[in-house]
Motif scaffolding. Sequence first.
Motif, PDB file in Angstrom:
ATOM      1  N   PHE A 165       0.843  -1.194   0.000  1.00 48.61           N
ATOM      2  CA  PHE A 165       0.000   0.000   0.000  1.00 48.61           C
ATOM      3  C   PHE A 165       0.877   1.243   0.000  1.00 48.61           C
ATOM      4  O   PHE A 165       1.991   1.207   0.525  1.00 48.61           O
ATOM      5  N   PRO A 166       0.361   2.351  -0.556  1.00 48.54           N
ATOM      6  CA  PRO A 166       1.094   3.617  -0.424  1.00 48.54           C
ATOM      7  C   PRO A 166       1.110   4.057   1.046  1.00 48.54           C
ATOM      8  O   PRO A 166       0.201   3.694   1.806  1.00 48.54           O
ATOM      9  N   ALA A 167       2.135   4.815   1.428  1.00 47.70           N
ATOM     10  CA  ALA A 167       2.316   5.163   2.845  1.00 47.70           C
ATOM     11  C   ALA A 167       1.326   6.217   3.315  1.00 47.70           C
ATOM     12  O   ALA A 167       1.239   6.491   4.500  1.00 47.70           O
ATOM     13  N   GLY A 168       0.590   6.808   2.397  1.00 49.05           N
ATOM     14  CA  GLY A 168      -0.362   7.824   2.822  1.00 49.05           C
ATOM     15  C   GLY A 168      -0.618   8.780   1.698  1.00 49.05           C
ATOM     16  O   GLY A 168      -0.022   8.668   0.623  1.00 49.05           O
ATOM     17  N   GLY A 169      -1.550   9.714   1.927  1.00 46.91           N
ATOM     18  CA  GLY A 169      -1.910  10.660   0.902  1.00 46.91           C
ATOM     19  C   GLY A 169      -3.372  10.513   0.556  1.00 46.91           C
ATOM     20  O   GLY A 169      -4.132   9.888   1.302  1.00 46.91           O
ATOM     21  N   PHE A 170      -3.759  11.092  -0.564  1.00 48.57           N
ATOM     22  CA  PHE A 170      -5.173  11.100  -0.902  1.00 48.57           C
ATOM     23  C   PHE A 170      -5.351  11.273  -2.398  1.00 48.57           C
ATOM     24  O   PHE A 170      -4.653  12.037  -3.041  1.00 48.57           O
ATOM     25  N   VAL A 171      -6.276  10.476  -2.985  1.00 47.14           N
ATOM     26  CA  VAL A 171      -6.685  10.667  -4.372  1.00 47.14           C
ATOM     27  C   VAL A 171      -8.207  10.714  -4.347  1.00 47.14           C
ATOM     28  O   VAL A 171      -8.836   9.900  -3.672  1.00 47.14           O
ATOM     29  N   SER A 172      -8.811  11.667  -5.054  1.00 42.23           N
ATOM     30  CA  SER A 172     -10.266  11.778  -4.978  1.00 42.23           C
ATOM     31  C   SER A 172     -10.920  10.606  -5.699  1.00 42.23           C
ATOM     32  O   SER A 172     -10.337   9.985  -6.590  1.00 42.23           O
ATOM     33  N   TRP A 173     -12.136  10.311  -5.299  1.00 40.15           N
ATOM     34  CA  TRP A 173     -12.913   9.213  -5.881  1.00 40.15           C
ATOM     35  C   TRP A 173     -13.091   9.423  -7.381  1.00 40.15           C
ATOM     36  O   TRP A 173     -12.981   8.489  -8.177  1.00 40.15           O
ATOM     37  N   GLN A 174     -13.336  10.696  -7.780  1.00 42.75           N
ATOM     38  CA  GLN A 174     -13.560  10.987  -9.192  1.00 42.75           C
ATOM     39  C   GLN A 174     -12.303  10.715 -10.024  1.00 42.75           C
ATOM     40  O   GLN A 174     -12.381  10.212 -11.135  1.00 42.75           O
ATOM     41  N   ALA A 175     -11.141  11.022  -9.464  1.00 44.03           N
ATOM     42  CA  ALA A 175      -9.910  10.884 -10.231  1.00 44.03           C
ATOM     43  C   ALA A 175      -9.555   9.407 -10.444  1.00 44.03           C
ATOM     44  O   ALA A 175      -9.222   8.995 -11.549  1.00 44.03           O
ATOM     45  N   ASP A 176      -9.647   8.602  -9.393  1.00 48.59           N
ATOM     46  CA  ASP A 176      -9.236   7.210  -9.521  1.00 48.59           C
ATOM     47  C   ASP A 176      -9.819   6.401  -8.361  1.00 48.59           C
ATOM     48  O   ASP A 176      -9.254   6.370  -7.268  1.00 48.59           O
ATOM     49  N   PRO A 177     -10.965   5.747  -8.588  1.00 49.65           N
ATOM     50  CA  PRO A 177     -11.654   5.048  -7.490  1.00 49.65           C
ATOM     51  C   PRO A 177     -10.781   3.978  -6.821  1.00 49.65           C
ATOM     52  O   PRO A 177     -10.826   3.829  -5.607  1.00 49.65           O
ATOM     53  N   VAL A 178      -9.980   3.260  -7.600  1.00 50.50           N
ATOM     54  CA  VAL A 178      -9.173   2.181  -7.021  1.00 50.50           C
ATOM     55  C   VAL A 178      -8.111   2.747  -6.089  1.00 50.50           C
ATOM     56  O   VAL A 178      -7.952   2.313  -4.943  1.00 50.50           O
ATOM     57  N   ALA A 179      -7.403   3.770  -6.581  1.00 50.47           N
ATOM     58  CA  ALA A 179      -6.369   4.392  -5.752  1.00 50.47           C
ATOM     59  C   ALA A 179      -6.994   5.017  -4.513  1.00 50.47           C
ATOM     60  O   ALA A 179      -6.428   4.969  -3.416  1.00 50.47           O
ATOM     61  N   HIS A 180      -8.183   5.586  -4.678  1.00 48.28           N
ATOM     62  CA  HIS A 180      -8.904   6.191  -3.566  1.00 48.28           C
ATOM     63  C   HIS A 180      -9.122   5.169  -2.450  1.00 48.28           C
ATOM     64  O   HIS A 180      -8.822   5.416  -1.285  1.00 48.28           O
ATOM     65  N   LEU A 181      -9.620   3.988  -2.828  1.00 47.88           N
ATOM     66  CA  LEU A 181      -9.898   2.957  -1.835  1.00 47.88           C
ATOM     67  C   LEU A 181      -8.613   2.388  -1.232  1.00 47.88           C
ATOM     68  O   LEU A 181      -8.546   2.092  -0.048  1.00 47.88           O
ATOM     69  N   ARG A 182      -7.586   2.230  -2.076  1.00 49.65           N
ATOM     70  CA  ARG A 182      -6.307   1.719  -1.562  1.00 49.65           C
ATOM     71  C   ARG A 182      -5.737   2.632  -0.482  1.00 49.65           C
ATOM     72  O   ARG A 182      -5.195   2.169   0.516  1.00 49.65           O
ATOM     73  N   LEU A 183      -5.898   3.943  -0.704  1.00 42.27           N
ATOM     74  CA  LEU A 183      -5.384   4.895   0.285  1.00 42.27           C
ATOM     75  C   LEU A 183      -6.250   4.945   1.532  1.00 42.27           C
ATOM     76  O   LEU A 183      -5.790   5.314   2.600  1.00 42.27           O
ATOM     77  N   LEU A 184      -7.501   4.571   1.388  1.00 36.74           N
ATOM     78  CA  LEU A 184      -8.424   4.625   2.520  1.00 36.74           C
ATOM     79  C   LEU A 184      -8.262   3.409   3.422  1.00 36.74           C
ATOM     80  O   LEU A 184      -8.551   3.456   4.622  1.00 36.74           O
ATOM     81  N   LEU A 185      -7.788   2.306   2.850  1.00 40.11           N
ATOM     82  CA  LEU A 185      -7.822   1.023   3.555  1.00 40.11           C
ATOM     83  C   LEU A 185      -6.984   1.000   4.830  1.00 40.11           C
ATOM     84  O   LEU A 185      -7.489   0.625   5.890  1.00 40.11           O
ATOM     85  N   LEU A 186      -5.713   1.408   4.747  1.00 44.85           N
ATOM     86  CA  LEU A 186      -4.857   1.334   5.938  1.00 44.85           C
ATOM     87  C   LEU A 186      -5.342   2.237   7.070  1.00 44.85           C
ATOM     88  O   LEU A 186      -5.442   1.783   8.212  1.00 44.85           O
ATOM     89  N   PRO A 187      -5.664   3.528   6.791  1.00 47.44           N
ATOM     90  CA  PRO A 187      -6.177   4.339   7.898  1.00 47.44           C
ATOM     91  C   PRO A 187      -7.463   3.771   8.499  1.00 47.44           C
ATOM     92  O   PRO A 187      -7.644   3.784   9.717  1.00 47.44           O
ATOM     93  N   ALA A 188      -8.357   3.252   7.655  1.00 45.89           N
ATOM     94  CA  ALA A 188      -9.613   2.706   8.167  1.00 45.89           C
ATOM     95  C   ALA A 188      -9.339   1.485   9.046  1.00 45.89           C
ATOM     96  O   ALA A 188      -9.923   1.318  10.117  1.00 45.89           O
TER      97      ALA A 188
END
Lengths: 315, 284
Positions: A165-188
């Motif tokens: 997983f990436p170490a952190g950051g943010f990509v909006s849902w509109q820009a790239d849904p997969v990357a968005h969820l990947r970034l959300l997973l670890l913090p969640a």
Amino acid sequence: MISFIAKRIGVGLGLVFVVLTLIFLAIHAVPGDPAAVLASGGASGTATPESIERLREQLGLDKPLVVQYLDYLAGVVTGDLGSSFRDSRPVVTTIFERLPNTIELVVLACLVGAIVGVALGAAAGRFGGWVDSLVTAFSSLAISVPVYVLGTVFILVFSLTLGWFPAGGFVSWQADPVAHLRLLLLPALTLSIAFIGVTARMTRSSVVETSRMDWVRTARSWGLTPSRVFSRHVLRNSMTPVATAIGLEVGIMLGSTVLAERVFNFPGLSALLVDSVVNRDYPVVQGIVIVISVLFIAINIVVDLVYRFLDPRVR
Amino acid sequence: MLTRFRRIAGAFTVVRWAALAFVLLLVVLSVLAPIVVPVDPLAQDVANRLLPPGAPGHLLGTDEYGRDVLARILNGARVELLIAFGASAVAAVLGSLLGLVGGYFGGVAEFLTMRLVSDVLLAFPPVILALLIVTIYGPGEWTLIAVMGILFAPGFARIVYGQTLSVKRLEYVDAAKAFGARTSTALFRVVLPNVTAPIIVQFSLVMASAILLESGLSYLGLGVVAPAPSWGGMVASGQRYMGNDPSTILVPSIVVVFTILSFGLLADALRDLLDPRARKGSHA
């Protein structure tokens, strides 16, 4: 039912009012001059007379206390929480830019926490033995690991070492849904671990207690299969204390999300809140505290109502 | 004597003995920190920065400024334990007072203590309320003790309130009143001694919660102010270097987790020892 809803919402509104008053008093009950205290940073630090005067004017501290209080309440009711000391933007605008991200994170973490927690607790309560020991040990550990430690260790293991997983950051849902969820997973996941621990523990002890009830023995004596007795009779009747615990736990999560967001550099309310605390941007901090506290009270009302609606005994 | 011994043996499992030992060890080492590690925890030595654990002269290595990690852990422990103890003591006194008054008098007193103060404090997410107070008064040890003392008071209040409700109906309270005991005597000399067991258990739980919250605020840089050593602050600064040397975050992380876990386990042991009726959701 209607009267219960009305009563619950009435109590909630009363609580909101007292909370708002307390937040107001927190700044105005400061011994001495609130403007001087805010400008100097508590006991340490010094403030120039100009900065104190400017602050007094910005916060309206030169008016009589009653007028200030009424202005403040009127502002909250009409959705005006003042403007930031730093960039002069309306506080409400700034908060609502960030709030959706925080809510998305917290909702995801709560869902994972509630589902996994109830499943683990139910398994521990039903099967006992080593399953019970394992779940109990896990819960003890889960509630003892601070969010910032868990997040940091997750980054070390899953990002730096394994590279999953990436170490952190943010990509909006509109820009790239997969990357968005990947970034959300670890913090969640980080946020949900303590939640899983509390929920599992609560579910386990509630299930154990319910299993001892006479009517559970009756259900067994009818010749119902153990799994049916468990799912239809024991588990459903064990959920009352669990629902209450989940309601309280959501509030704790609304606070600890600040830490998780900080660890993963996630653009929710946290960065805004921490920066504002450091810079003593009082209107922004006050605005965030108001929004989160009201949200917390609202969530607890909803949990109560939903539970009332689902539980046939109180419907 | 023998029964007392059996009760202690029954309440303490191997894991709980280990927890007790860990807490005692931490207390002793943090008090004796200047003797155990006669190194200034603030002394920088840039030539020897980021040494791994086991380096000569630095048992747990050094941080990014070359400061001795063991010295910082132990001196941090002292601040950490003092703040947590101070906050728990404030919360215990405040909360017990609220619960006693609310439970003993009922009616308006109950509304004021339990509904107006206790329930309202529980309506704030703890981290958020702490940050509001830090904004107003600035970070530091005394702010932390005050704010956590207030935050954790409702927990004590609820427990003492419930206990007082059941104790105040018992014969010995009536007897004290019949003998003409003043209200204050009835409250503090008759009721209070009979509700101490759950207060002690809660104290250990609140120690764990206070360390959890305090180290989190220090991680954000809003608790114990750098360069003073704190476990949360050590994790925060170690994060930048953990890719090369994981010990920068692992050492403080392990210490903080073990400390919180130990106080939780100790609470379970105390509950079984002092209050055997209330065995609920035990640790291990």
